[in-house]
Design a protein around this motif. Structure first.
Motif, PDB file in Angstrom:
ATOM      1  N   GLY A   1       0.806  -1.223   0.000  1.00  0.00           N
ATOM      2  CA  GLY A   1       0.000   0.000   0.000  1.00  0.00           C
ATOM      3  C   GLY A   1       0.830   1.260   0.000  1.00  0.00           C
ATOM      4  O   GLY A   1       0.291   2.349  -0.082  1.00  0.00           O
ATOM      5  N   ASN A   2       2.174   1.132   0.061  1.00  0.00           N
ATOM      6  CA  ASN A   2       3.051   2.311   0.067  1.00  0.00           C
ATOM      7  C   ASN A   2       2.652   3.304   1.151  1.00  0.00           C
ATOM      8  O   ASN A   2       2.486   4.488   0.906  1.00  0.00           O
ATOM      9  N   LEU A   3       2.485   2.795   2.360  1.00  0.00           N
ATOM     10  CA  LEU A   3       2.129   3.687   3.467  1.00  0.00           C
ATOM     11  C   LEU A   3       3.336   4.514   3.880  1.00  0.00           C
ATOM     12  O   LEU A   3       4.469   4.072   3.798  1.00  0.00           O
ATOM     13  N   THR A   4       3.074   5.720   4.340  1.00  0.00           N
ATOM     14  CA  THR A   4       4.143   6.603   4.806  1.00  0.00           C
ATOM     15  C   THR A   4       3.857   7.010   6.244  1.00  0.00           C
ATOM     16  O   THR A   4       2.752   6.828   6.754  1.00  0.00           O
ATOM     17  N   ASP A   5       4.887   7.569   6.886  1.00  0.00           N
ATOM     18  CA  ASP A   5       4.745   7.966   8.286  1.00  0.00           C
ATOM     19  C   ASP A   5       3.639   8.993   8.468  1.00  0.00           C
ATOM     20  O   ASP A   5       2.955   9.022   9.493  1.00  0.00           O
ATOM     21  N   ASN A   6       3.456   9.870   7.460  1.00  0.00           N
ATOM     22  CA  ASN A   6       2.457  10.932   7.582  1.00  0.00           C
ATOM     23  C   ASN A   6       1.040  10.366   7.717  1.00  0.00           C
ATOM     24  O   ASN A   6       0.204  10.909   8.431  1.00  0.00           O
ATOM     25  N   SER A   7       0.786   9.306   6.995  1.00  0.00           N
ATOM     26  CA  SER A   7      -0.593   8.809   6.910  1.00  0.00           C
ATOM     27  C   SER A   7      -0.843   7.572   7.756  1.00  0.00           C
ATOM     28  O   SER A   7      -1.970   7.068   7.763  1.00  0.00           O
ATOM     29  N   LEU A   8       0.166   7.063   8.458  1.00  0.00           N
ATOM     30  CA  LEU A   8      -0.012   5.801   9.176  1.00  0.00           C
ATOM     31  C   LEU A   8      -1.096   5.889  10.244  1.00  0.00           C
ATOM     32  O   LEU A   8      -1.909   4.976  10.388  1.00  0.00           O
ATOM     33  N   GLN A   9      -1.123   6.970  11.007  1.00  0.00           N
ATOM     34  CA  GLN A   9      -2.129   7.089  12.052  1.00  0.00           C
ATOM     35  C   GLN A   9      -3.538   7.156  11.447  1.00  0.00           C
ATOM     36  O   GLN A   9      -4.461   6.502  11.935  1.00  0.00           O
ATOM     37  N   THR A  10      -3.680   7.914  10.372  1.00  0.00           N
ATOM     38  CA  THR A  10      -4.984   8.017   9.713  1.00  0.00           C
ATOM     39  C   THR A  10      -5.435   6.665   9.184  1.00  0.00           C
ATOM     40  O   THR A  10      -6.594   6.258   9.361  1.00  0.00           O
ATOM     41  N   VAL A  11      -4.511   5.944   8.525  1.00  0.00           N
ATOM     42  CA  VAL A  11      -4.848   4.633   7.967  1.00  0.00           C
ATOM     43  C   VAL A  11      -5.204   3.660   9.089  1.00  0.00           C
ATOM     44  O   VAL A  11      -6.174   2.884   8.975  1.00  0.00           O
ATOM     45  N   THR A  12      -4.450   3.708  10.181  1.00  0.00           N
ATOM     46  CA  THR A  12      -4.724   2.802  11.297  1.00  0.00           C
ATOM     47  C   THR A  12      -6.113   3.041  11.869  1.00  0.00           C
ATOM     48  O   THR A  12      -6.872   2.094  12.137  1.00  0.00           O
ATOM     49  N   LEU A  13      -6.473   4.298  12.050  1.00  0.00           N
ATOM     50  CA  LEU A  13      -7.797   4.617  12.592  1.00  0.00           C
ATOM     51  C   LEU A  13      -8.906   4.186  11.635  1.00  0.00           C
ATOM     52  O   LEU A  13      -9.964   3.714  12.063  1.00  0.00           O
ATOM     53  N   LEU A  14      -8.667   4.345  10.325  1.00  0.00           N
ATOM     54  CA  LEU A  14      -9.660   3.883   9.344  1.00  0.00           C
ATOM     55  C   LEU A  14      -9.827   2.370   9.394  1.00  0.00           C
ATOM     56  O   LEU A  14     -10.946   1.851   9.332  1.00  0.00           O
ATOM     57  N   VAL A  15      -8.701   1.667   9.501  1.00  0.00           N
ATOM     58  CA  VAL A  15      -8.750   0.204   9.577  1.00  0.00           C
ATOM     59  C   VAL A  15      -9.502  -0.229  10.829  1.00  0.00           C
ATOM     60  O   VAL A  15     -10.367  -1.117  10.785  1.00  0.00           O
TER      61      VAL A  15
END
Length: 1327
Positions: A1080-1094
């Motif tokens: 998914g090419n996750l980056t440090d900037n978006s990891l928290q947002t992605v985690t909360l969405l998951v």
């Protein structure tokens, strides 16, 4: 001879010559005796004396006497059943036989009982009269000590049981079912015998004619006094449910075959159902135990409700002691049904598992339709249910009494909105069908309009409007109730008054008394001390002016749409509150001609106008309503133009500066009023309205008011010339002006809004009259430049202080549509030079699109727009389609990248504004015009470039939507493929949001939907998630599509693996070299947002699993009662249980990845702890679930996998994760002092959060509860389910070896220090 025998027998009996009587009877043969009895019974003469004499001469102790008695019984029973005897005679014979039954010996009783059983089996019990004797025979038989049975003996009680078993196992003649049921009421029965009997009678329902069902139901309910009450009620309800389904299927077959096939006449079935309901209600009223069983039965089978059971519920609810319970149950069942439907519609996983059942709402509406067949006992309950739903689930008052406005075309989306809408449908259909309840429904609706002043009543106004439109003539019968409501108009909220008058408007044309009563009330309200009362009066009078036309008036459809007027919302936040003047005429479905002639109408309207002129000296709110209303009145009643123009012209002269050389041309100081230190708007500048009225006069070609019209036009032209010359200093407004909350600042704010309004009105006026003249367009641009300058000053001043809402534009939506089309789509050569003047101004283009965006947003939020025809749904939608076409063309032909090239200004580009407008339009279309989305999409066909993908003109909504989705996909693909410096985050977010909105129109089963989700997955895998907002939008789109395609658990697992690989394990600190490039090419900037969405999606999956388990548990009781499911073939697993196993197993694996991940402390860790707690709670429910199954050991097969997975993988990691959360983020450190302080602050905040949170204790409790029930299940099932579980240790005392060693080392060092250094330390401790 026979008569002599009878006389002799009777005479011997009367003379008490018992021995002679016995001897004489012995001398008679059996045939002689039976013949005498038959003749006597047929004649109906002395049969009673004859039977008594035979009994007297036949002592039961003597064998001969007992035999003669048995002969008499054996002969009289068929004789009574033959039907040859009179009813009274047969009753006398049976009564005498009953008296002597207990004197019969056991063998005789056995023979007699066998006689009855054989007669019943052969169907010889036609009249059922002799069956009255059977209970006495069985009772006497049960009292005997022993009877020979086969080769052995049985007690009398056992013999009776054998007889009843034989009787209930045999075939019954349908004609004798009612008689047998009646007979068994007097037979003492054991519980198992009663259950066997009830099952037999319920099976016989299907073999009886419909007319025989009500008496059988009555007898069965009387029989239920012995027991089996629940079984009786459920059997009756089940029978009528099957009949309803059968009748529906026959009706469908008849419609499809065009042949009427009706084995069950509908009207006959409904009347039978109504009678059965009355019997049950009567029984429940007398038997409280039956009522309690009925409540238990209904509550235990929510999914088994049907129209008959709902009608029965509503009828029983009329009994006071059950009323509250039953209506609460119905209310809960309705909301639960809507919630279940909502959950299933949003999940492909649930749709595939469970078939869609007939909704409870549809069943209730079917009950309303069925009630037309004389179900008067049901209608009162329906009315009560309808009002309960509307009261409980209607719109609620929000902050400061405001509510979200729902447009006319807004659809009910949430379960509460759907329940409220259902209540309205019940009452509307009931009003149409049942005359007796019409008065009550109307009275209750009107009472709520009057009494509920603190809460919204829009749903009741909608109901009243529907009633008026569907049955106006019926409503006239109750016109007195409407007239009484008029007396309260001046005390009601303005919105309620507007809605009420709009709803009853069709009645005013056909009821003179109602119109006269309204006028009297409005005249009184005109002098009310309350402002709302005077507003109500203006609203009512304007409604009358619009709808009582004078001869020669033209319809509003013949007027030009590109007109406007000033709106109250323009002054919002200054000194007058926002309100909406919507009193447009409702449609009348019947052709009603006014009883008044044109002359009377004209006199009537002129009288109203004279009353309204008094409002010109009142507050700005009242004047504003009057000015707005004049425009609408003129468009619908053009013959009143002369009076209206004269009225407005007199007002204009007060505020217009006639000296042509003086600046400014408007006397703004007269528009302001002051009271103490308060400054407020006194006059909302009638000049602006005069312009629109002038345009209206020109549009309808009214020549009677030519002089007034010419004067107003000359005033507008003079103001235009002088406003161009004016500078801001002429209005005492410049960059140094104060716009604070002081009196001076408020005065300047009002001046600024008024001046901006004048500029906008002049812009529209000059564009309309310019006829594409270059010089006039240059003047228009001069007006705009001054408007823009003042607007920038206001923005700058408001930006420094408290942010305030910018005033709404005065441009009408029709004009905005025309202006945008001219600016972007007009390619006529003759107009190009003039339009180039406007097109060359970027600020003006942005202004035009911004106003369009403002109008669309207002339409989305409220369902209408300001300005003329803003309440007209069709015209508004037409303008919306035109604007959509222009915005789509502008964006696709001039993308943001092209427009922004070479520009360094930070302002939002026109293309970006167009894109935002398109997002709002598509959202508005789905919310406000769901049935016209295809028409909206068709309107933008011309906006697509020629040569692009061909779209068929008659394509479906899905195909049209997919076509435009591809256009936006290309734009997003272009954005993502460009360099980082070319990436426009705002545009990418808007594109994703548009794709998300449009994808809702795709059918999940269509090929276009599959293509959409495939494309989204591909984009997610190839995109680097650096921009947080864009990442959130794209992943939200992916999840929303995925749940409609298949279960998202596998996708969640992949994302959890990606997060784990990026952040590393909790027991190590990851470095840049340790990390792998995730799919998914996750980056440090978006990891928290992605985690909360998951985690949010995990919560939704857990909701579905919990809902499924609840559904499955609810089916256990009916399944156990059916007693057939326990014998399923071994190895066959229930598909629901199998799906639950896979779903929960994959979810546990995904959560196992996350609990090993070094998540950032705070929201992520707390959310994960909460979801873990829910997971263990669901696992606990699953562990309890097999304990109530029919076959527990078999149910452990799917559970075994979950226990193994949770015990060996998840639980140990949970405790490690808890330790990580508590201690991992508390350690501070760092070389830099500032960084150290920051980290210490974060540590303090984290510690405080940990003290306040309950997530960790809740999780530990959930795990321990899970293990507790797992141990219990292991003991019961004899299966060791704990072999994979590692019992948790006490967490109260934890010793960290490294910390302990460091502390001991420090202690040893302190012991080695000199003695003298220890004294001060001790002293310091004492201090």
């Amino acid at each position: 001879m026979r008569a002599d025998i009878m006389e002799k027998i009777v005479s011997l009996s009367d003379g008490e010559h018992i021995p002679e009587l016995q001897q004489y009877l012995s001398s008679l043969t059996d045939d002689q005796l039976t013949t005498v009895v038959t003749n006597s019974a047929l004649k109906g003469k002395d049969i009673g004396a004859m039977v008594k004499s035979i009994f007297k001469g036949s002592p039961p102790s003597a064998p001969e006497g007992a035999s003669r008695r048995l002969l008499l019984y054996q002969h009289c029973i068929p004789l009574c059943e033959s039907g040859d005897l009179q009813t009274e005679v047969a009753s006398d014979i049976i009564g005498l036989l009953m008296l002597e039954t207990h004197n019969l010996p056991g063998p005789s009783l056995a023979q007699l009982a066998s006689l009855f059983v054989d007669a019943i089996k052969l169907g010889k019990m036609g009249s059922g009269k002799s069956l009255e004797l059977f209970p006495t025979v069985l009772t006497a038989l049960a009292a005997t000590e022993a009877l020979s049975y086969g080769k052995g003996e049985l007690s009398g009680e056992e013999y009776k049981k054998q007889l009843i078993n034989s009787l209930c196992s045999s075939r019954w003649d349908p004609q004798c079912v009612i008689h047998l049921t009646t007979m068994f009421r007097d037979v003492p029965l054991a519980p198992e015998e009663l259950q066997f009997l009830v099952e037999k009678v319920l099976r016989m329902f299907l073999k009886l004619d419909l007319q025989e069902i009500p008496p059988l139901v009555y007898q069965l309910l009387l029989l239920a006094a012995k027991g089996c009450k629940k079984q009786v009620l459920e059997g009756i309800i089940s029978y009528f449910k099957e009949q309803d389904l059968r009748q529906k299927e026959e009706q469908k077959d008849g419609e499809s075959m065009e042949v009427e096939v009706q084995s069950i006449p509908q009207d006959q079935l409904r009347h039978v159902e109504g009678t059965a309901i009355l019997h049950i209600v009567f029984a429940v009223r007398l038997d409280q135990e039956l009522g309690r069983e009925f409540l238990k039965s209904v509550k235990g089978s929510q999914g088994e409700l049907c129209p008959f059971s709902i009608a029965l519920l509503l009828s029983v609810a009329r009994i006071q002691r059950y009323e509250e319970q039953l209506f609460d149950f119905l209310k809960g069942a309705i909301t639960k049904g809507f919630k279940d439907e909502h959950l299933q519609q949003g999940s492909k996983f649930l749709q595939d598992l469970l078939p869609q059942r007939c909704s409870l709402a549809q069943m209730i509406l079917d009950t309303v339709k069925n009630s037309v067949f004389g179900w008067d006992h049901v209608t009162q309950g329906l009315v009560q249910l309808g009002f309960i739903l509307m009261d409980a689930f209607g719109p609620k008052a929000g902050p400061f009494g405001k509510t979200a406005t729902e447009g006319v075309n807004a659809t009910a989306k949430t379960p509460t909105q759907q329940a409220c809408r259902l209540g309205g449908h019940i009452l509307l259909e009931g009003f149409k069908m049942h005359e007796p309840i019409r008065g009550e429904i109307l009275e209750q609706v009107l009472n709520r309009l009057v009494t509920k002043t603190a809460s919204p009543v829009t749903h009741f106004i909608d109901l009243l409007s529907d009633i008026v439109v569907s049955a106006p003539m019926i409503l006239l019968e109750s016109s007195s109730k409407v007239t009484e409501t008029f007396d309260h108009l001046s005390y009601l909220p303005l919105a309620t008054v507007q809605g009420l008058l709009k709803a009853v408007q069709p009645l005013l044309k056909v009821s003179m008394s109602m119109k006269d009563a309204l006028i009297l009330v409005l005249r009184k309200a005109m002098f009310s001390s309350q402002l709302d009362g005077r507003k109500s009066a203006v609203t009512g009078f304007l409604l009358l002016l619009k709808n009582f036309r004078v001869l020669g008036s033209m319809a509003s459809s013949q007027c030009s749409p590109a007109l406007s007027f000033m709106y109250s919302s323009h002054y919002e936040g200054i000194s007058i509150g926002p309100f909406i003047c919507d009193v447009s005429c409702a449609q009348v479905q019947v052709d009603v001609h006014s009883r008044y002639n044109s002359a009377a109408n004209e006199a009537f309207c002129l009288e109203i106008l004279s009353s309204l002129r008094r409002c010109l000296g009142q507050q700005a709110d009242v004047r504003l309503m009057l000015y707005e209303g004049f425009h609408d009145v003129l468009r619908r009643n053009s013959q009143l133009a002369s009076s209206i123009m004269q009225t407005l012209l007199s007002q204009v002269r007060r505020y217009y500066e006639p000296e042509q050389d003086l600046l400014p041309p408007v006397k703004l100081e007269l528009c302001i009023g002051a009271q103490g230190d308060q400054v407020f708007l006194q006059e909302p500048l009638v000049l602006t309205f005069a312009y629109y009225v002038t345009c209206s006069c020109a549009c309808v070609r009214v020549y009677a008011s030519c002089s007034s019209q010419d004067e107003l036009q000359s005033i507008l032209e003079s103001i235009t010339r002088r406003m161009i010359k004016c500078e801001l200093e002429d209005f005492e407004l410049d960059k140094s002006a104060e716009f604070s909350l002081s009196s001076v600042g408020v005065k300047n704010s009002i001046y600024a809004v008024l001046v901006m309004g004048v500029y906008e009105v002049l812009i529209e006026y000059n564009f309309t009259k310019a006829n594409y003249s270059k010089s006039l367009f240059e003047e228009l641009l001069e007006l705009f430049s001054r408007y823009n300058k003042l607007s920038e000053i206001l923005k700058e001043k408001s930006g420094k202080g408290k942010s305030s809402k910018s005033p709404r534009s005065l441009l009408s939506m029709g004009f905005v549509s025309t202006l945008l089309t001219a600016l972007f789509r007009d390619s006529a050569q003759s107009r190009e030079e003039a339009l180039l003047v406007l097109r060359s101004s970027g600020d003006f283009l942005r202004y035009a699109v911004s106003v369009a965006l403002q109008k669309i947003t207002q339409l989305e939020e409220t369902g209408h727009t300001d300005g003329p025809d803003g309440q007209n749904t069709d015209k508004t939608f037409h303008h919306l389609c035109d604007i959509t076409s222009v915005l789509m063309w502008r964006y696709t032909n001039i993308p943001c990248a092209v427009e922004d090239a070479g520009k360094k200004e930070k302002r939002c580009s026109v293309s970006l504004l167009c894109l935002e407008g398109l997002l709002r339009i598509f959202s508005t279309g789905q919310q406000r015009y769901p049935a016209r989305v295809a028409q909206l999409l068709s309107a933008i066909d011309l906006s697509v470039e020629e040569g692009s993908d061909h779209e068929p003109g008659n394509a479906s909504v899905t195909e049209k939507t997919a076509f435009y989705i591809r256009q936006f996909q290309r734009a997003l693909f272009t954005q993502l493929n460009g360099g980082e410096e070319d990436f426009n985050s705002k545009e990418a977010q808007l594109l994703v949001n548009i794709l998300s909105v449009l994808s809702r129109q795709l059918e999940p089963s269509s090929q276009q939907f599959v293509q959409m989700i495939t494309w989204t997955v591909k984009i997610c895998k190839e995109t680097s998630f650096e921009d947080i907002a864009f990442s959130k939008g794209l992943l939200s789109l992916l999840f929303s599509l995925h749940v409609l395609y298949k279960s998202p658990v596998s996708l969640l697992w992949e994302l959890c693996q990606d997060i784990h690989s990026q952040l590393g394990d909790i027991d190590q600190v990851p470095t840049a070299t340790d990390r792998t490039v995730s799919p998914g090419n996750l980056t440090d900037n978006s990891l928290q947002t992605v985690t909360l969405l998951v985690l949010s999606q995990v919560g939704k999956v857990l909701d579905e699993v919990d809902w499924l388990i609840t559904k499955k548990k609810g089916q256990l009781v009916p399944d156990r009662l059916s007693s057939g499911d326990a014998t399923q073939a071994a190895g066959q697993q229930d598909p629901v249980e199998k799906a639950l196993t896979l779903q929960l197993g994959t979810l546990l694996t995904a959560l196992n990845e996350l609990v090993q991940t070094a998540l950032p402390s705070g929201v992520c860790t707390n959310t994960l702890l909460g979801e873990l707690s829910r997971t263990y709670t669901i696992l606990t429910t699953l562990v309890k679930y097999p304990q109530v199954c029919v076959c527990p050991l078999k149910s452990l097969i799917p559970l075994y996998f979950q226990v193994k997975l949770s015990g060996s993988h998840l639980t140990p990691q949970c405790y490690s994760f808890i330790t990580y959360v508590q201690s991992g983020e508390l350690a501070g450190g760092g070389a830099d002092d500032k960084k150290k302080k920051k980290k210490e602050g974060e540590a303090t905040a984290t510690a405080k959060l940990l003290r306040e949170t309950k997530a960790i204790p809740n999780l530990i409790y959930s795990i321990e509860q899970y293990e507790k029930y797992l141990i219990t299940l292991s003991k019961k099932s004899k299966v060791n389910l704990m072999q994979y579980m590692k019992l948790s240790t006490s967490r109260d005392f934890r010793i960290n070896a490294a910390t302990l060693e460091a502390a001991l080392q420090e202690h040893d060092n302190s012991q080695q220090e000199p003695e003298q250094s220890q004294e001060p330390k001790k002293k310091r401790k004492k201090q």
